[in-house]
Design a protein around this motif. Structure first.
Motif, mmCIF file in Angstrom:
data_model
loop_
_atom_site.group_PDB
_atom_site.id
_atom_site.type_symbol
_atom_site.label_atom_id
_atom_site.label_comp_id
_atom_site.label_asym_id
_atom_site.label_seq_id
_atom_site.Cartn_x
_atom_site.Cartn_y
_atom_site.Cartn_z
ATOM 1 N N ASN A 116 0.717 -1.028 -0.172
ATOM 2 C CA ASN A 116 -0.130 -0.005 -0.036
ATOM 3 C C ASN A 116 0.766 1.279 -0.067
ATOM 4 O O ASN A 116 1.936 1.353 0.777
ATOM 5 C CB ASN A 116 -0.674 -0.137 1.310
ATOM 6 N N LEU A 117 0.378 1.975 -0.867
ATOM 7 C CA LEU A 117 1.221 3.603 -1.016
ATOM 8 C C LEU A 117 1.232 4.436 0.398
ATOM 9 O O LEU A 117 0.162 4.366 0.975
ATOM 10 C CB LEU A 117 0.648 4.011 -2.077
ATOM 11 N N GLU A 118 2.078 5.012 0.692
ATOM 12 C CA GLU A 118 2.187 5.979 1.828
ATOM 13 C C GLU A 118 3.008 7.382 1.120
ATOM 14 O O GLU A 118 3.788 7.248 0.461
ATOM 15 C CB GLU A 118 2.908 5.571 3.044
ATOM 16 N N TRP A 119 2.270 8.329 1.092
ATOM 17 C CA TRP A 119 2.515 9.520 0.394
ATOM 18 C C TRP A 119 3.694 10.435 0.853
ATOM 19 O O TRP A 119 3.590 10.742 2.145
ATOM 20 C CB TRP A 119 1.247 10.580 0.090
ATOM 21 N N PHE A 120 4.368 10.956 -0.133
ATOM 22 C CA PHE A 120 5.083 12.294 0.192
ATOM 23 C C PHE A 120 4.556 13.472 -0.602
ATOM 24 O O PHE A 120 4.649 14.660 -0.334
ATOM 25 C CB PHE A 120 6.678 12.031 -0.357
ATOM 26 N N ASP A 121 4.049 12.989 -1.478
ATOM 27 C CA ASP A 121 3.565 14.103 -2.548
ATOM 28 C C ASP A 121 2.283 13.687 -3.199
ATOM 29 O O ASP A 121 2.277 13.171 -4.213
ATOM 30 C CB ASP A 121 4.599 14.511 -3.521
ATOM 31 N N ARG A 122 1.048 13.625 -2.565
ATOM 32 C CA ARG A 122 -0.118 13.282 -2.727
ATOM 33 C C ARG A 122 -0.796 14.049 -3.754
ATOM 34 O O ARG A 122 -1.557 13.447 -4.806
ATOM 35 C CB ARG A 122 -1.015 13.419 -1.348
ATOM 36 N N SER A 123 -0.188 15.397 -4.255
ATOM 37 C CA SER A 123 -1.051 16.163 -5.403
ATOM 38 C C SER A 123 -0.304 15.802 -6.468
ATOM 39 O O SER A 123 -0.344 16.550 -7.539
ATOM 40 C CB SER A 123 -1.000 17.427 -4.912
ATOM 41 N N ASN A 124 0.622 14.782 -6.700
ATOM 42 C CA ASN A 124 1.706 14.542 -7.740
ATOM 43 C C ASN A 124 0.790 14.291 -8.944
ATOM 44 O O ASN A 124 -0.149 13.470 -8.965
ATOM 45 C CB ASN A 124 2.722 13.509 -7.657
ATOM 46 N N PRO A 125 1.111 14.977 -10.209
ATOM 47 C CA PRO A 125 0.032 14.658 -11.312
ATOM 48 C C PRO A 125 0.166 13.169 -11.634
ATOM 49 O O PRO A 125 -1.148 12.667 -12.217
ATOM 50 C CB PRO A 125 0.417 15.764 -12.313
ATOM 51 N N LEU A 126 0.865 12.594 -11.414
ATOM 52 C CA LEU A 126 0.939 11.151 -12.099
ATOM 53 C C LEU A 126 -0.089 10.162 -11.037
ATOM 54 O O LEU A 126 -0.494 9.348 -11.484
ATOM 55 C CB LEU A 126 2.243 10.520 -11.619
ATOM 56 N N PHE A 127 -0.373 10.582 -9.817
ATOM 57 C CA PHE A 127 -1.060 10.073 -9.239
ATOM 58 C C PHE A 127 -2.551 10.822 -8.884
ATOM 59 O O PHE A 127 -3.207 10.700 -7.893
ATOM 60 C CB PHE A 127 -0.664 9.979 -7.696
ATOM 61 N N LYS A 128 -2.884 11.581 -9.861
ATOM 62 C CA LYS A 128 -4.188 12.382 -9.751
ATOM 63 C C LYS A 128 -5.493 11.428 -9.394
ATOM 64 O O LYS A 128 -5.514 10.562 -10.086
ATOM 65 C CB LYS A 128 -4.609 13.264 -10.856
ATOM 66 N N GLY A 129 -6.260 11.518 -8.582
ATOM 67 C CA GLY A 129 -7.298 10.644 -8.118
ATOM 68 C C GLY A 129 -6.904 9.356 -7.348
ATOM 69 O O GLY A 129 -7.931 8.550 -7.213
ATOM 70 N N PHE A 130 -5.698 9.310 -6.695
ATOM 71 C CA PHE A 130 -5.562 8.138 -5.842
ATOM 72 C C PHE A 130 -5.999 8.187 -4.698
ATOM 73 O O PHE A 130 -6.177 9.344 -4.113
ATOM 74 C CB PHE A 130 -3.828 8.112 -5.953
ATOM 75 N N ASP A 131 -6.251 6.971 -4.178
ATOM 76 C CA ASP A 131 -6.854 6.912 -2.764
ATOM 77 C C ASP A 131 -5.761 7.093 -1.718
ATOM 78 O O ASP A 131 -4.371 6.697 -2.134
ATOM 79 C CB ASP A 131 -7.544 5.366 -2.622
ATOM 80 N N GLU A 132 -6.192 7.087 -0.361
ATOM 81 C CA GLU A 132 -5.150 7.286 0.569
ATOM 82 C C GLU A 132 -4.172 6.333 0.681
ATOM 83 O O GLU A 132 -2.920 6.633 0.537
ATOM 84 C CB GLU A 132 -5.967 7.437 2.048
ATOM 85 N N ASN A 133 -4.622 4.992 0.589
ATOM 86 C CA ASN A 133 -3.579 4.017 0.815
ATOM 87 C C ASN A 133 -3.755 2.977 -0.369
ATOM 88 O O ASN A 133 -3.626 1.906 -0.114
ATOM 89 C CB ASN A 133 -3.672 3.122 2.175
ATOM 90 N N SER A 134 -3.749 3.584 -1.425
ATOM 91 C CA SER A 134 -4.068 2.625 -2.942
ATOM 92 C C SER A 134 -2.970 1.358 -2.800
ATOM 93 O O SER A 134 -1.713 1.508 -2.592
ATOM 94 C CB SER A 134 -3.611 3.628 -3.971
ATOM 95 N N GLN A 135 -3.534 0.358 -3.137
ATOM 96 C CA GLN A 135 -2.944 -0.845 -3.240
ATOM 97 C C GLN A 135 -2.115 -1.127 -4.636
ATOM 98 O O GLN A 135 -2.919 -0.828 -5.534
ATOM 99 C CB GLN A 135 -3.923 -1.989 -3.103
ATOM 100 N N VAL A 136 -0.980 -1.504 -4.637
ATOM 101 C CA VAL A 136 0.028 -1.574 -5.565
ATOM 102 C C VAL A 136 0.628 -2.965 -5.851
ATOM 103 O O VAL A 136 0.423 -3.760 -4.625
ATOM 104 C CB VAL A 136 0.878 -0.744 -5.695
ATOM 105 N N TRP A 137 1.013 -3.434 -6.769
ATOM 106 C CA TRP A 137 1.482 -4.900 -7.004
ATOM 107 C C TRP A 137 3.012 -4.709 -7.161
ATOM 108 O O TRP A 137 3.524 -4.036 -8.142
ATOM 109 C CB TRP A 137 0.862 -5.510 -8.221
#
Ligand code: XMP
Length: 528
Positions: A104-125
């Protein structure tokens, strides 16, 4: 047309990246890591794929990135992210253990354009052995996970203005796989917002431009095409028919090992579509040549050879005919993009096998026409729908060229084919009839299904008061995205119970039904 270039470093998921980009209505090409097409004005962005290599392997693929970096927005995925880190002076080191699975992602830069629309702890693989321990100067971390410090980073100096063509982004995880729950959103942010895709790649657009190109290419000539009953050759035929009408002649060969009644049914389907089809029943010839042959590769060779001979005999008649239509100068094939993607030769590291395209009848001097050569399988289906073809034809499962011959263990006889056709027919009908909770048929939920006749095996059973000593069959159903890997489908027990009863009660010669629960790898989809 605008395009994204995906440079392939040998990852098993590179094709998946391509399909995801196409789902964003954006054209893309997958090319070997060292074949970047410099100077192509249509390129709007570049993606660097994963790889089975570590950046420290002596054989690791390390292209010169200078024609790319600074000229296009670039997204590095997994190995691509590590390669960029290493190239710009960051640090990549072996992880304590290979990281594989959800994070699960933890943010340094939540507003980064690559992650626009991402949830708080978005699951990744995640799936990697090395990890980035330091990013280069001028780069900034966007997100971490519990065990990966730099799960996503970007070049903040280069990216001062997003509209410049020199932004660099990197993710350690795989946005292209289903388990990265917002992976498509990330790719959309990159392809549409950052690269500026106009999203002009659509089935309607493809049909319109391809029909125009085919008319131009073929002029007043005629074309022959081999139909198999499968989706690709059928869609290719309908597309060509739209372009040149009856100057297309299709040849459909019955080798005797198709599904029950399939030859007649498919011929009927094609006639409804208005296609000009020559149906050739050559089953006797195939059965004669296959008599007594048990070796799977030998079976394939005989069928392949006979098929080409029969096809060529028919093609020759058409090429030599003195019809009022234009001279036949073209052989059309339903080749699709995955058949053509140049695979990297990574000895012993990646298993990639390609089903190659058949050869041209030599002396006929025909040119090759491949109208679907840029499409992935799901796009072929979309184009088929756009052309108004029936769902029945479009959603048909893949079926091997040698047909039921590779689903009968041991030698092939007409009687064994008949037994297998009956069992297979019961199974496939049941898959079509069974409705899942979402209303979709079980048939449409699986990639491919079929029955295998274990002809060399006999087992004891009892029917009524009678002892039986007959053959078992194995049911096979798999889920897959490209047939390179596959999982056995978890079919409902009640469904399996009913199919088993139906087969044993109605197919004489079968007294036992098994379900194959092997995945690929290590098994393959077909038994032979
Ligand atoms: P395997 O058994 O290799 O199959 O996991 C992968 C996919 O390829 C199909 N297949 C064939 N198709 N000629 C073909 O045209 C063949 O000899 C052949 N063998 C396997 C198989 O049905 C599956 O879709």
């Amino acid at each position: 047309m605008q395009k994204i270039i995906i440079l392939d470093f040998g990852s098993q998921t590179t094709q998946l990246i391509g399909r995801r980009v196409r789902e964003l209505d954006t054209f893309c090409e997958i090319l070997p890591y060292n074949k970047f097409p410099q100077g192509d004005p249509d390129i709007i962005g570049v993606i660097l794929s994963g790889s089975p290599f570590s950046v420290y392997d002596p054989e690791a693929f390390k292209p010169d990135l200078t024609p790319i970096i600074g000229n296009y927005p670039v997204l590095g995925i997994c190995y691509g992210a590590q390669l960029m880190a290493q190239t710009f002076g960051g640090k990549v080191e072996p992880a304590a253990s290979r990281e594989y699975g959800r994070a699960n992602l933890e943010w340094f830069d939540r507003s980064n354009p690559l992650f626009k629309g991402f949830d708080e702890n978005s699951q990744v693989w995640m799936s990697h052995g090395d990890t980035i321990t330091a990013i280069p100067d001028g780069f900034q971390c966007i997100a971490s996970t519990a065990s990966v410090k730099y799960a996503a980073y970007y070049s903040s100096t280069l990216n001062a203005d997003l509209s410049t063509r020199n932004s660099l982004w990197a993710v350690q995880f795989h946005p292209e796989v289903f388990h990265s729950l917002q992976g498509t959103q990330l790719l959309r942010n990159f392809v549409v917002d950052i690269c500026g895709s106009r999203q002009e790649w659509s089935a309607a657009n493809f049909v319109e431009t391809t029909v125009a190109e085919l008319r131009q290419q073929i002029g007043t000539d005629s074309v022959i095409l081999g139909l198999s009953g499968g989706v690709d050759s059928s869609v290719a035929a309908v597309l060509l028919h739209r372009a040149i009408g009856d100057r297309l002649t299709c040849i459909f060969v019955d080798h005797g090992m198709l599904r029950k009644n399939e030859f007649q049914q498919v011929l009927e389907d094609y006639k409804v579509l208005g296609l000009n089809v020559v149906g050739v029943d050559a089953s006797e010839r195939f059965f004669t040549d296959l008599a007594g042959v048990t070796d799977p590769e030998q079976k394939r060779k005989i069928i392949g050879r006979d098929f080409i001979e029969v096809f060529n005999e028919e093609a020759r008649k058409i090429v030599n005919s003195k019809s009022s239509d234009g001279k036949c100068r073209w052989l059309a094939q339903g080749t699709i993009y995955p058949d053509r993607i140049e695979s990297l030769n990574i000895t012993g590291k990646v298993i990639k096998s390609h089903h190659n395209v058949g050869g041209l009848p030599e002396e006929m001097n025909l040119q090759l026409c491949e109208p679907l050569k840029w499409l992935f399988k799901d796009e072929v289906r979309r184009v088929g729908r756009q052309l108004g073809m029936s769902e029945h034809l479009i959603t048909r499962h893949p079926f091997p060229g040698p047909g039921l011959a590779v689903r009968i263990l041991g030698d092939i006889t007409p009687e064994r084919v008949r037994v297998l056709q009956e069992a297979d027919d019961i199974y496939i009908r049941a898959l079509r009839a069974y409705r899942c909770e979402d209303g979709e048929s079980l048939y449409n939920k699986v990639w491919q299904a079929g029955v295998v006749l274990l002809a060399p095996v006999r087992s004891v059973g009892v029917m009524g008061d009678e002892r039986t000593y007959e053959h078992p069959v194995a049911l096979r159903a798999v889920t897959s995205t490209d047939a390179m890997t596959a999982d056995w489908a978890h079919l409902p027990y009640d469904f399996l119970a009913n199919v088993s009863n139906d087969i044993i009660n109605h197919v004489r010669g079968v007294n036992r039904v098994c379900y194959d629960i092997s995945s690929k790898p290590p098994a393959t989809i077909e038994w032979e």
